[in-house]
Design an enzyme around this catalytic site. Sequence first.
Site, PDB file in Angstrom:
ATOM      1  N   HIS A 110       0.852  -1.186   0.000  1.00  0.00           N
ATOM      2  CA  HIS A 110       0.000   0.000   0.000  1.00  0.00           C
ATOM      3  C   HIS A 110       0.884   1.231   0.000  1.00  0.00           C
ATOM      4  CE1 HIS A 110       0.567  -1.531   4.090  1.00  0.00           C
ATOM      5  NE2 HIS A 110       0.543  -0.285   4.529  1.00  0.00           N
ATOM      6  N   HIS A 112       0.616   5.073   1.117  1.00  0.00           N
ATOM      7  CA  HIS A 112      -0.169   6.086   1.828  1.00  0.00           C
ATOM      8  C   HIS A 112      -0.034   7.397   1.059  1.00  0.00           C
ATOM      9  CE1 HIS A 112      -0.191   3.892   5.864  1.00  0.00           C
ATOM     10  NE2 HIS A 112       0.845   3.311   5.291  1.00  0.00           N
TER      11      HIS A 112
HETATM   12  P1  AMP Z   1       1.300   0.238   7.498  1.00  0.00           P
HETATM   13  O1  AMP Z   1       1.820   0.464   8.885  1.00  0.00           O
HETATM   14  O2  AMP Z   1       2.054   1.029   6.461  1.00  0.00           O
HETATM   15  O3  AMP Z   1       1.217  -1.242   7.165  1.00  0.00           O
HETATM   16  O4  AMP Z   1      -0.147   0.857   7.462  1.00  0.00           O
HETATM   17  C1  AMP Z   1      -1.325   0.125   7.538  1.00  0.00           C
HETATM   18  C2  AMP Z   1      -2.454   1.122   7.487  1.00  0.00           C
HETATM   19  O5  AMP Z   1      -3.655   0.433   7.253  1.00  0.00           O
HETATM   20  C3  AMP Z   1      -2.647   1.938   8.763  1.00  0.00           C
HETATM   21  O6  AMP Z   1      -2.529   3.328   8.463  1.00  0.00           O
HETATM   22  C4  AMP Z   1      -4.064   1.558   9.219  1.00  0.00           C
HETATM   23  O7  AMP Z   1      -4.758   2.641   9.804  1.00  0.00           O
HETATM   24  C5  AMP Z   1      -4.692   1.109   7.915  1.00  0.00           C
HETATM   25  N1  AMP Z   1      -5.797   0.160   8.062  1.00  0.00           N
HETATM   26  C6  AMP Z   1      -5.836  -0.989   8.768  1.00  0.00           C
HETATM   27  N2  AMP Z   1      -7.015  -1.597   8.624  1.00  0.00           N
HETATM   28  C7  AMP Z   1      -7.748  -0.826   7.769  1.00  0.00           C
HETATM   29  C8  AMP Z   1      -9.054  -0.922   7.224  1.00  0.00           C
HETATM   30  N3  AMP Z   1      -9.879  -1.941   7.511  1.00  0.00           N
HETATM   31  N4  AMP Z   1      -9.485   0.060   6.389  1.00  0.00           N
HETATM   32  C9  AMP Z   1      -8.672   1.103   6.095  1.00  0.00           C
HETATM   33  N5  AMP Z   1      -7.428   1.237   6.573  1.00  0.00           N
HETATM   34  C10 AMP Z   1      -6.969   0.299   7.410  1.00  0.00           C
END
Ligand code: AMP
Length: 127
Positions: A110, A112
Site C-alpha cells: 500500500h 499512503h
Molecule cells: P502500514 O503500517 O504502512 O502497514 O499501514 C497500515 C495502514 O492500514 C494503517 O494506516 C491503518 O490505519 C490502515 N488500516 C488498517 N485496517 C484498515 C481498514 N480496515 N481500512 C482502512 N485502513 C486500514
Amino acid sequence: MPYNYDDQNIFARILRGEIPNKTVLETEHTLAFEDINPQAPVHVLVIPKGPYVTYDHFATEATDAEIVDYIRTIGKVCEMLGVRPGEGGGGYRTISNAGESGVQEVPHLHVHVLGGRPLGRMLQRRD
Ligand code: AMP
C-alpha cells in the site's frame, strides 16, 4: 528468496469484499480507499489488486499493465483529493512501509497518500 503472500491479511479481505471500505477510486488493477485511522486530513491508501507484499515485490513481479495502472491511479488520487501542489493544493507525501524496519502492519503493498496539513520532516530519529 520467494515472496510469501498471506491471503488472510486485511487488505486481501477488503479486495474480496469481506470487509467494507470507503473507496476513493477503483480501476482494473488498483483500489484506493480512505485509511481507517487517518494521520492527516487527507489519508488515502492505494493498493494493487494483485497479491503483492511490498513495493519491491510489486516492482519485481507485477505486469507492466499493473504497474502503469497503479502509478497512474496514485496520480489521479492526488488530483481528486486536491493536494497536487501548484493547483490550489498544498502538496502531499507518499509513503510505503515495508517489512520490519519499515514498520509495515499490513502485508499487502500500500502507498499512503497524506496531505491537507504541513507534514513535518520526513523521519523522526529514534535511536
Ligand atoms: P502500514 O503500517 O504502512 O502497514 O499501514 C497500515 C495502514 O492500514 C494503517 O494506516 C491503518 O490505519 C490502515 N488500516 C488498517 N485496517 C484498515 C481498514 N480496515 N481500512 C482502512 N485502513 C486500514
